[in-house]
Enzyme design. Structure first.
Site, PDB file in Angstrom:
ATOM      1  N   ASP A   9       0.882  -1.162   0.000  1.00  0.00           N
ATOM      2  CA  ASP A   9       0.000   0.000   0.000  1.00  0.00           C
ATOM      3  C   ASP A   9       0.926   1.220   0.000  1.00  0.00           C
ATOM      4  O   ASP A   9       2.124   1.111   0.288  1.00  0.00           O
ATOM      5  CB  ASP A   9      -0.927  -0.004   1.225  1.00  0.00           C
ATOM      6  CG  ASP A   9      -2.129   0.922   0.990  1.00  0.00           C
ATOM      7  OD1 ASP A   9      -2.072   1.765   0.069  1.00  0.00           O
ATOM      8  OD2 ASP A   9      -3.124   0.805   1.736  1.00  0.00           O
TER       9      ASP A   9
HETATM   10  C1  BGC Z   1      -4.965   3.275   0.028  1.00  0.00           C
HETATM   11  C2  BGC Z   1      -5.044   2.263  -1.100  1.00  0.00           C
HETATM   12  C3  BGC Z   1      -4.871   2.948  -2.415  1.00  0.00           C
HETATM   13  C4  BGC Z   1      -3.563   3.716  -2.417  1.00  0.00           C
HETATM   14  C5  BGC Z   1      -3.330   4.483  -3.700  1.00  0.00           C
HETATM   15  C6  BGC Z   1      -3.747   4.177  -0.065  1.00  0.00           C
HETATM   16  O1  BGC Z   1      -3.890   5.235   0.803  1.00  0.00           O
HETATM   17  O2  BGC Z   1      -4.955   2.621   1.266  1.00  0.00           O
HETATM   18  O3  BGC Z   1      -6.263   1.587  -1.049  1.00  0.00           O
HETATM   19  O4  BGC Z   1      -4.934   2.021  -3.457  1.00  0.00           O
HETATM   20  O5  BGC Z   1      -3.580   4.668  -1.372  1.00  0.00           O
HETATM   21  O6  BGC Z   1      -4.206   5.536  -3.809  1.00  0.00           O
END
Ligand code: BGC
Length: 757
Positions: A231
């Protein structure tokens, strides 16, 4: 790419390999031009594509490139329709390709431990079977178009509070049965091209470097060979991460970690084979996403029509006393529409999943259009934009409602409440809306409330005063039309709650430990999440898991169950006994009558959404596998189904079981491994051990006054006592100088002998 992965691995320099293990920027992987390795373009998300205007920006608070906004996870989770999820997946795959998106960062499939989870709107359900089936269908749809999916957030990320520094402390059985089970189903049924690890720690180790999670379970046990990516900023110790199997760090370029990887290989801290394994998987991903570039776009209108259809399947008719719905021109020639959400619907939640929609259906406009000349439609705001209680707006609403045949109120969680990065404060409607409903219901008995939220709502202060309630979730850009069609009966509601709506927040099993404390969050309720808890506790929810009404009715009959091998075939007949075409979600739950360990009262193991014409019947067949009867046995670290009696419960909701059958399933017998502390009950349950024990006790009884006879009374009292202790208690004068341990070891040797011979 025109060379194979193994050829490329030979040609890449150590530095190039290390650099491939992090993104180029916010949304791309690195490419290596000299070897013709292109970058991969990825974007969020879960209910639509969130493509930012540049590759350097996160774009959370800005408008992004317009794309179709489908119902959010909890909404479409309530469709219980795997075909629909597949169709939406295919459409998203096509739209992605048209937008040059090669990897979509979704779906989110975390379990809803608490209704306060800030990202609950993104997730499908509180149940792993429902989540897993829907997630797999969605991913198969996306990937059938040659676009990759990223199932997230792996794992134990069930709320937002201090998630970056909190360890989800989950015992192994609960982890496997509740929090990993949907992921497992998805990996096995749809092989997502990537898995996104979560921000949190799991049992003390960051998910991004958790050997047990990423290596032992995901790779070794489930056989996953795709890419694990982090993530955004979830990486802690990059080398530990690589060793555990975290291939790709996002976002990039993370030059410091490229340097660290090179140094680690040079100093022998990380083997080059380990690095090659990750790079190889990343190269395979590049190959996969570049494999299919044909675009077959359905066009904006086509996607919007699908968004409407998906919304219609997601909406749940919670209450319909005296068949107040659908609205009929004879009894509803004037309709008072009350509440700002009718003009400005909440179609989605906030954060990384937020899509800039291509267009938005406005409920009020759609109601007017469908009412046509048959009914007049009036409107008032009902409540202010801020949280204050405005008596004038309530008075206006009361006047409008009194002058109409029926009032339709649009209410819900405020926009700011449901978002990534923070949890909800409560699940009640704001005070100004509760007062509004109460005041309108007091003067207009024909009152229908349309609620919007991405998580369960508490309805206690008002639900008993209104005859009709529709929960519209956050159902995307086609939601306005879908609500109007349900109101007028152009579509027959078929959504079923994918999570329990409690009477009050404190009924929820996680209530005593919603938040972590100093970096630890103990999941002490264990397996008892959602309906598993309400069932066990015998606590009536406001609306149970799986509940949802229809404008027609169904009967269930002729249940048959047959065990073949270790599988069980269940069949029954479903009939539409009402006057309209409609869809029923049939739900199959399994209850284990005999297991020695605590199990939930019942667990969802299969479901299907069936459409029938009035009077039509259909034979429904479910094929259950041994695993559908199993629990995770921590003694052997594997799934175990015990031979014994099970019940198969088929119903229209978890609380509306229509037909139940009981059958004895034979899954064979686990061969007990005997040891010093094996209990009397263990010895008695194994024929060889029992014979050895009886022989030993006969001998012992000749030397002791307090003799041991294995009768009902003795067993009833001593069965949970280890045999070694029984010898200590009764055999002292017989054992003499031999120790109880020695005797037990002799007996175990005799059992082994008997088993062999
Ligand atoms: C989120 C993810 C997301 C990523 C990219 C993170 O803050 O937890 O679900 O895909 O950002 O935007």
């Amino acid at each position: 790419m025109n060379r194979s992965t193994s050829e490329l691995l030979k040609e890449l320099t150590l530095n190039e390999k290390a650099s491939l293990c992090a993104g180029l920027n916010m949304w791309m992987t690195k490419g290596i031009e000299r070897l013709n390795i292109p970058p991969v373009h990825m974007y969020d998300g879960t209910n639509g594509i969130r493509k930012t205007n540049s590759n350097e920006e996160m774009g959370i608070t800005s408008e992004n490139v317009p794309a179709t906004c489908y119902p959010t996870g909890s909404a479409i989770g309530s469709s219980w329709n795997t075909d629909l999820l597949h169709e939406v997946g295919v459409a998203l795959g096509r739209e992605s390709k048209a937008m040059d998106v090669e990897l979509l960062l979704g779906p989110g499939v975390n379990m809803k431990r608490t209704p306060l989870g800030g990202r609950n709107f993104e997730y499908y359900s509180e149940d792993p079977c429902l989540t897993g089936e829907l997630g797999a269908a969605f991913i198969n749809g996306i990937q059938s178009e040659g676009v990759g999916a990223s199932v997230k957030h792996f794992a134990g990320n069930n709320q937002e509070f201090e998630k970056m520094v909190t360890s989800s402390e989950i015992d192994e059985r609960t982890l496997r049965e509740i929090y990993l089970s949907a992921f497992e189903r998805i990996i096995k049924k749809s092989d997502p091209w990537t898995v996104m690890c979560s921000y949190n720690l799991l049992n003390g180790t960051y998910a991004s470097e958790n050997e047990h999670l990423l290596n032992d379970i995901l790779r070794e046990e489930w056989g996953y060979e795709g890419v694990v990516l982090s993530d955004w900023t979830a990486v802690n110790d990059r080398i530990r991460g690589l060793k555990a199997g975290l291939d790709l760090e996002m976002p990039g370029p993370a030059h410091y970690n490229t340097k660290a990887i090179v140094e680690a290989v040079q100093t022998g801290k990380l083997s080059e084979e380990q690095l090659d394994r990750s790079v190889g998987r990343i190269l395979k991903l590049v190959e996969r996403v570049t494999g299919n570039k044909d675009t077959q776009a359905s066009g904006e209108d086509g996607y919007h029509a699908l968004a409407r259809k998906a919304a219609a399947e997601s909406i749940v008719l919670l209450k319909n006393d005296n068949a107040i719905l659908p609205l009929r021109p004879e009894t509803a020639s004037s309709i008072a529409v009350i509440g700002r959400f009718a003009k400005k619907p909440r179609i989605q939640g906030a954060g990384s999943a937020k899509v800039t929609p291509t267009r938005v259906d406005i409920p009020l406009d759609e109601i007017k259009e469908l009412a046509g000349t048959l009914a007049t439609v009036s409107y008032t705001d009902g409540y202010p934009e801020d949280a204050s209680v405005n008596e004038d707006l309530i008075k206006d609403s009361v006047t409008l409602a009194m002058g109409a045949d029926v009032a339709v109120l649009f209410v819900g969680q405020p926009e700011y409440a449901e978002s990534e990065m923070h949890d909800l404060k409560d699940i009640e409607l704001p005070e100004h809306q509760v007062k509004l409903i109460q005041a309108v219901a007091a003067v207009q008995p024909k009152c229908i409330v349309v609620t919007s939220s991405g998580s369960a709502l508490v309805m206690r202060p008002w639900v008993q005063h209104v005859p009709g309630v529709i929960h519209s979730w956050l159902s995307g850009q086609g939601m306005g039309r879908a609500i109007a069609e349900v109101l007028f009966g152009y579509s027959n509601p078929s959504g079923k709650l994918s999570e329990t709506f409690p009477v009050k927040l404190s009924d929820n099993p996680s209530h005593m430990r919603i938040r972590g404390e100093n970096g630890k969050l103990y999941y002490r309720e264990g397996l008892f999440v959602g309906y598993r808890y309400y069932d066990r506790k015998e606590l009536a929810p406001q609306f149970p898991f799986g509940h949802g009404l229809s404008y027609t009715s169904f009967t269930y009959s002729d249940l048959e169950m047959v065990q073949q091998g270790t599988g069980v075939t269940v069949s029954f007949e479903l009939k539409n006994t009402g006057k309209r075409r409609g869809k029923e979600v049939v739900q199959l739950y399994v209850h284990d009558e005999e297991c020695k360990w605590t199990r939930p009262e019942k667990e969802l193991k299969a479901f299907a959404k069936i459409e029938l014409e009035p009077g039509e019947k259909q034979k429904i067949i479910f094929e259950l596998e041994e695993r559908d009867f199993a629990y995770f046995n921590t003694k052997y670290n594997r799934w175990t189904a015990d031979t014994g009696y099970f019940q198969i419960l088929l119903g229209s909701s978890s609380k509306d079981i229509r037909i139940t059958g009981r059958l004895h399933c034979d899954f064979g017998k686990e061969e007990i491994t005997f040891h010093k502390f094996s209990l009397l009950s263990d010895w008695l349950s194994d024929p060889a051990a029992k014979a050895v024990l009886e022989h030993c006790l006969n001998e012992m009884n000749e030397h002791v006054t307090d003799k041991v006879y294995l009768n009902e009374e003795f067993i009833g009292f001593w069965e949970d006592f280890p045999m070694v202790k029984i010898l200590q208690m009764f055999g002292q004068t017989w054992m003499n100088e031999r120790s109880p341990d020695e005797i037990i070891q002799e007996l175990i040797a005799q059992i082994d002998q008997a088993r062999k011979g």
